[in-house]
Design an enzyme around this catalytic site. Structure first.
Site, PDB file in Angstrom:
ATOM      1  N   GLY A 157       0.827  -1.207   0.000  1.00  0.00           N
ATOM      2  CA  GLY A 157       0.000   0.000   0.000  1.00  0.00           C
ATOM      3  C   GLY A 157       0.855   1.248   0.000  1.00  0.00           C
ATOM      4  O   GLY A 157       1.846   1.318   0.716  1.00  0.00           O
ATOM      5  N   THR A 170       5.176   2.347   5.695  1.00  0.00           N
ATOM      6  CA  THR A 170       3.851   1.771   5.917  1.00  0.00           C
ATOM      7  C   THR A 170       3.026   2.662   6.834  1.00  0.00           C
ATOM      8  O   THR A 170       3.523   3.124   7.865  1.00  0.00           O
ATOM      9  CB  THR A 170       3.883   0.352   6.520  1.00  0.00           C
ATOM     10  OG1 THR A 170       2.546  -0.004   6.896  1.00  0.00           O
ATOM     11  CG2 THR A 170       4.748   0.264   7.766  1.00  0.00           C
ATOM     12  N   ASP A 207       0.786   1.531   8.542  1.00  0.00           N
ATOM     13  CA  ASP A 207       0.414   0.653   9.659  1.00  0.00           C
ATOM     14  C   ASP A 207       1.376   0.762  10.839  1.00  0.00           C
ATOM     15  O   ASP A 207       1.064   0.287  11.928  1.00  0.00           O
ATOM     16  CB  ASP A 207       0.327  -0.797   9.197  1.00  0.00           C
ATOM     17  CG  ASP A 207      -0.801  -1.008   8.200  1.00  0.00           C
ATOM     18  OD1 ASP A 207      -1.778  -0.236   8.249  1.00  0.00           O
ATOM     19  OD2 ASP A 207      -0.696  -1.922   7.373  1.00  0.00           O
ATOM     20  N   MET A 209      -7.838   2.716   9.509  1.00  0.00           N
ATOM     21  CA  MET A 209      -7.114   1.557   9.009  1.00  0.00           C
ATOM     22  C   MET A 209      -6.325   0.918  10.153  1.00  0.00           C
ATOM     23  O   MET A 209      -5.984   1.581  11.127  1.00  0.00           O
ATOM     24  CB  MET A 209      -6.155   1.961   7.887  1.00  0.00           C
ATOM     25  CG  MET A 209      -6.833   2.172   6.548  1.00  0.00           C
ATOM     26  SD  MET A 209      -5.621   2.543   5.232  1.00  0.00           S
ATOM     27  CE  MET A 209      -6.661   2.340   3.761  1.00  0.00           C
ATOM     28  N   ARG A 211      -5.431  -3.397  10.456  1.00  0.00           N
ATOM     29  CA  ARG A 211      -6.011  -4.735  10.526  1.00  0.00           C
ATOM     30  C   ARG A 211      -5.528  -5.464  11.779  1.00  0.00           C
ATOM     31  O   ARG A 211      -6.278  -6.190  12.412  1.00  0.00           O
ATOM     32  CB  ARG A 211      -5.601  -5.505   9.260  1.00  0.00           C
ATOM     33  CG  ARG A 211      -6.495  -6.672   8.905  1.00  0.00           C
ATOM     34  CD  ARG A 211      -7.791  -6.224   8.248  1.00  0.00           C
ATOM     35  NE  ARG A 211      -8.604  -7.370   7.853  1.00  0.00           N
ATOM     36  CZ  ARG A 211      -9.921  -7.341   7.712  1.00  0.00           C
ATOM     37  NH1 ARG A 211     -10.593  -6.242   7.949  1.00  0.00           N
ATOM     38  NH2 ARG A 211     -10.594  -8.403   7.337  1.00  0.00           N
ATOM     39  N   GLU A 243     -10.318  -0.892  12.029  1.00  0.00           N
ATOM     40  CA  GLU A 243     -10.995  -1.868  11.164  1.00  0.00           C
ATOM     41  C   GLU A 243     -10.773  -3.302  11.629  1.00  0.00           C
ATOM     42  O   GLU A 243     -11.563  -4.185  11.338  1.00  0.00           O
ATOM     43  CB  GLU A 243     -10.526  -1.723   9.712  1.00  0.00           C
ATOM     44  CG  GLU A 243      -9.041  -1.995   9.531  1.00  0.00           C
ATOM     45  CD  GLU A 243      -8.541  -1.849   8.093  1.00  0.00           C
ATOM     46  OE1 GLU A 243      -9.353  -1.870   7.161  1.00  0.00           O
ATOM     47  OE2 GLU A 243      -7.306  -1.697   7.917  1.00  0.00           O
ATOM     48  N   GLN A 302      -7.184   8.505   3.925  1.00  0.00           N
ATOM     49  CA  GLN A 302      -6.298   8.660   5.082  1.00  0.00           C
ATOM     50  C   GLN A 302      -4.847   8.374   4.778  1.00  0.00           C
ATOM     51  O   GLN A 302      -3.963   8.823   5.490  1.00  0.00           O
ATOM     52  CB  GLN A 302      -6.774   7.788   6.255  1.00  0.00           C
ATOM     53  CG  GLN A 302      -6.557   6.299   6.097  1.00  0.00           C
ATOM     54  CD  GLN A 302      -7.463   5.479   7.015  1.00  0.00           C
ATOM     55  OE1 GLN A 302      -7.188   5.336   8.192  1.00  0.00           O
ATOM     56  NE2 GLN A 302      -8.541   4.951   6.469  1.00  0.00           N
ATOM     57  N   ARG A 303      -4.565   7.625   3.722  1.00  0.00           N
ATOM     58  CA  ARG A 303      -3.155   7.342   3.445  1.00  0.00           C
ATOM     59  C   ARG A 303      -2.637   8.120   2.230  1.00  0.00           C
ATOM     60  O   ARG A 303      -1.473   7.977   1.861  1.00  0.00           O
ATOM     61  CB  ARG A 303      -2.922   5.836   3.288  1.00  0.00           C
ATOM     62  CG  ARG A 303      -3.481   5.232   2.050  1.00  0.00           C
ATOM     63  CD  ARG A 303      -3.202   3.718   2.008  1.00  0.00           C
ATOM     64  NE  ARG A 303      -3.373   3.251   0.644  1.00  0.00           N
ATOM     65  CZ  ARG A 303      -3.465   1.994   0.277  1.00  0.00           C
ATOM     66  NH1 ARG A 303      -3.386   1.039   1.179  1.00  0.00           N
ATOM     67  NH2 ARG A 303      -3.616   1.667  -0.984  1.00  0.00           N
TER      68      ARG A 303
END
Lengths: 426, 426
Positions: B21, B147, B149, B195, B197, B252, B305-306
């Site tokens: 991503g 990332t 994340d 976001m 996971r 999420e 958002q990204r």
């Protein structure tokens, strides 16, 4: 529109109220109203939660706020005094409410009522004004325009719309770059849901994100056109095959040929009887996935699109301030039952001015998007739309950011004025 | 990590590839890689669509891009050369692919391979490096972190995360002002889907939007804690009763006690057999509406958002540029199988530096959020989390905007290098 010339300095209090959905710049209008009135030595009260505060006699003394706080309002989104979704009905049906308003106004010597909202608010301001005349109470009522929906009559555009439009165009351009980068192995169809129950103004603004047919957004779905699923699928497929991916912007208000909202098709109850909250984007993405097999993603920005003060349009901010200033000037000049509206005098270079329009011409009218703004195939905007929209998103007006990396938004003290009347049993 | 001192000027080509991503600042890393290599007279190729381009021998000659275009990359979101979601397996299982990569590298004299991604990419870079050693092909492999994340091991934070974190905190603060203004007669519960996971880093960042318990967000739901619907309902109800409204941020990836994703509860097929695309926010909002009767709204920002480069964090941008520069310096210094990582040396004032970490320590590890970052009640962040997060969203770095009111993002020419090998049958 009745205009009474005032010979003496203004007396009496000004009451300001916000109405309906708030915007990124409605507080800028409030800021301009208060600053202009202060400069003229006029006391400003604000109704807490819009017209409800006026009915409940829940009034806020803006005189307790510092000059710095009022200045900071100009860069703070939301509605600083609270707003509400309450529409007063006809003078006959809701006569008690209108009379209660006059009672509250009289108790606090309110001689100027500025109602900041859409066409419902213009209608309410008009009716209050008529009742005041009937009771021979000297009151000047002004409607002040505001709405991200851009659907007010007479005014060329509505404060609040330009910033939401800029948010939409920028967000679509940014997300499209993300989708383009990943389309080879990931999401091929991306759906963005724009506000607009009746008119596709915000969806149209997304069209500013691209220039050519192959630029995103590749498809815009307008509530002004009947949604035809087969034509939509065909266009999505053709776009993915030609460009590699497809960015769709859908207005929440699109309807099928049977007249039903497409968004409602995605809502309902699940097998457990739980509420399923749908939305156009979710529905369209699911259908594309089923019918065409593409990997899909979708976004529902919801309130983010109308509160994104960090991405406000400078044009929009300037107009929000200007209608606030002019509203006070009109009020103090005794121009009753008018709204300061934006008149466009030139497209390029863009020029505009504020004029007074009678509330009778604004109240209860809804401006739809001209048919000439939608491309023949129904999936995009025309050069005429671009000429109209582009100046409205122009210029940046970011809020100050703190050392913590977040915008410095002000929260007012909102100190209540002592009540002078018995409680309202509404 | 093997370090070979080079006595002579660097020879050979550098290949840069993006993976997974994309983010608001991965192109800033690309920009720094290319500028640094150019200054050292090293030719830079980029793989089209990440590792797939390397396998397919679809290489882009970045030498065809102007200095201005490469500079503009630093303020352009998305992935300029394309990225992909393809993970190479073990050397045994995917040996043919690894050998193909070496074949392509050899054909184009690639001596430096910079792979810009997460822990999967670090793993791939490591394996390519090992195979090169086995074949005695001189190749320096560098993993470059990226990332939203924020889940990479060793590095204190990941380029891309700070900007997404800033977007999250600012959006929640803005939307909360909107909800607060309308709560008396409209939406009382608003749910924002972040976001994440497996780890709640972005949901945690939303916590920066407020300071006190009564500030939004009132509830954060982390994937690190089991989702307990009864406790959630009780907290929502108590918040609405105390504050008047409730802003919820849900990761999420939250799961129920049975281990299932809560998001999946809202997805499935409707009564027509059509795909229902759910999401955590939609599900939670529907449940709150059913159980507590409050009017709800929710947002799913998804890719916004990204990709929100317009709201990038300056800290994040500086780190994205720094890892790009350092990656090239490490490569040209012959530091094989390393990743430039961010080392935090002080919280206040925030200080950081870049060091080289062995890819073996990064590959296939996942950094979860420390338990000490989540409040005891499970619904908010701790002061320790705030100390960690706050510097990462600090500072603004807006892109230049055009006369049209939109950011000036660059689209590269991406001119292909002539293929020298037969087509890859992968």
């Amino acid at each position: 529109m009745s205009t009474r010339a005032r010979k003496t300095a203004p007396t009496g209090t000004l009451l300001y109220a916000q109405s309906g959905g708030v915007t990124a710049v409605i507080n800028a209008t409030a800021s301009a109203v208060i600053e202009t009135a202060r400069a003229r030595k006029v006391r400003v009260l604000a109704a807490r939660n819009g017209i409800l505060g006026a009915l409940r006699e829940e009034l806020i003394d803006t005189g307790k706020e510092s000059a710095a706080a009022i200045r900071a309002l100009a860069h703070t989104p939301g509605g600083a005094f609270g707003s509400c979704r309450v529409k007063l009905k006809s003078l006959e049906e809701d006569r008690a409410k209108y009379e209660r308003l006059l009672e509250v106004f009289r108790a606090h010597d309110v001689r100027y009522f500025l109602y900041n909202g859409g066409n419902d608010s213009a209608d309410t301001a008009l009716k209050v004004s008529r009742l005041a005349a009937e009771f021979d109470y000297p009151l000047t009522c002004i409607g002040v325009p505001k709405t991200v929906d851009n659907d007010l009559a007479v005014t060329d555009c509505c404060p609040g719309f330009g910033s939401a439009a800029k948010y939409t165009a920028v967000s679509v351009r940014e997300a499209a770059l993300d989708v383009a980068a990943m389309a080879d192995t990931s999401t091929k169809v991306f759906v963005y849901e724009a506000m607009g129950r009746h008119a596709g103004w915000l969806a149209a603004a997304a069209g500013l994100a691209g220039q050519s047919l192959d630029d995103a957004p590749h498809i815009i779905l307008f509530p002004e056109r009947v949604y035809d699923e087969a034509a939509f699928f065909a266009k999505v497929k053709a776009t993915v095959e030609r460009v590699g991916y497809c960015v769709v912007v859908a207005s929440e208000g699109i309807r099928s040929a049977d007249g039903g909202f497409v968004a409602d098709a995605g809502a309902g109850k699940d097998s457990f009887g739980h509420t399923q909250l749908g939305g156009v984007a979710s529905h369209l993405a699911g259908r594309v996935k089923d019918a065409l097999g593409y990997k899909v993603h979708w976004t529902l920005p919801d309130y983010l699109q109308r509160s994104a003060r960090h991405l406000a349009s400078k044009t929009d901010l300037e107009q929000a301030l200007a209608v606030g200033r002019k509203a006070v000037e009109f009020a103090l000049a005794g121009m009753n039952s008018v709204m300061p509206v934006i008149v466009r005098t030139a497209d390029a270079p863009y020029r505009w001015k504020i004029e007074a329009a009678p509330l009778t011409k604004v109240a209860n009218h809804e401006k739809t998007m001209p048919a000439s703004f939608i491309r023949k195939d129904g999936f995009g905007i025309t050069p005429a739309a671009r000429r109209y929209l582009e100046p409205l998103v122009r210029g940046e007006a970011p809020p100050p950011f703190g050392r913590d990396g977040l915008p410095k938004y002000v929260v007012l003290k909102n100190q209540a004025v002592r009540k002078r009347l018995p409680d309202w049993i509404g």
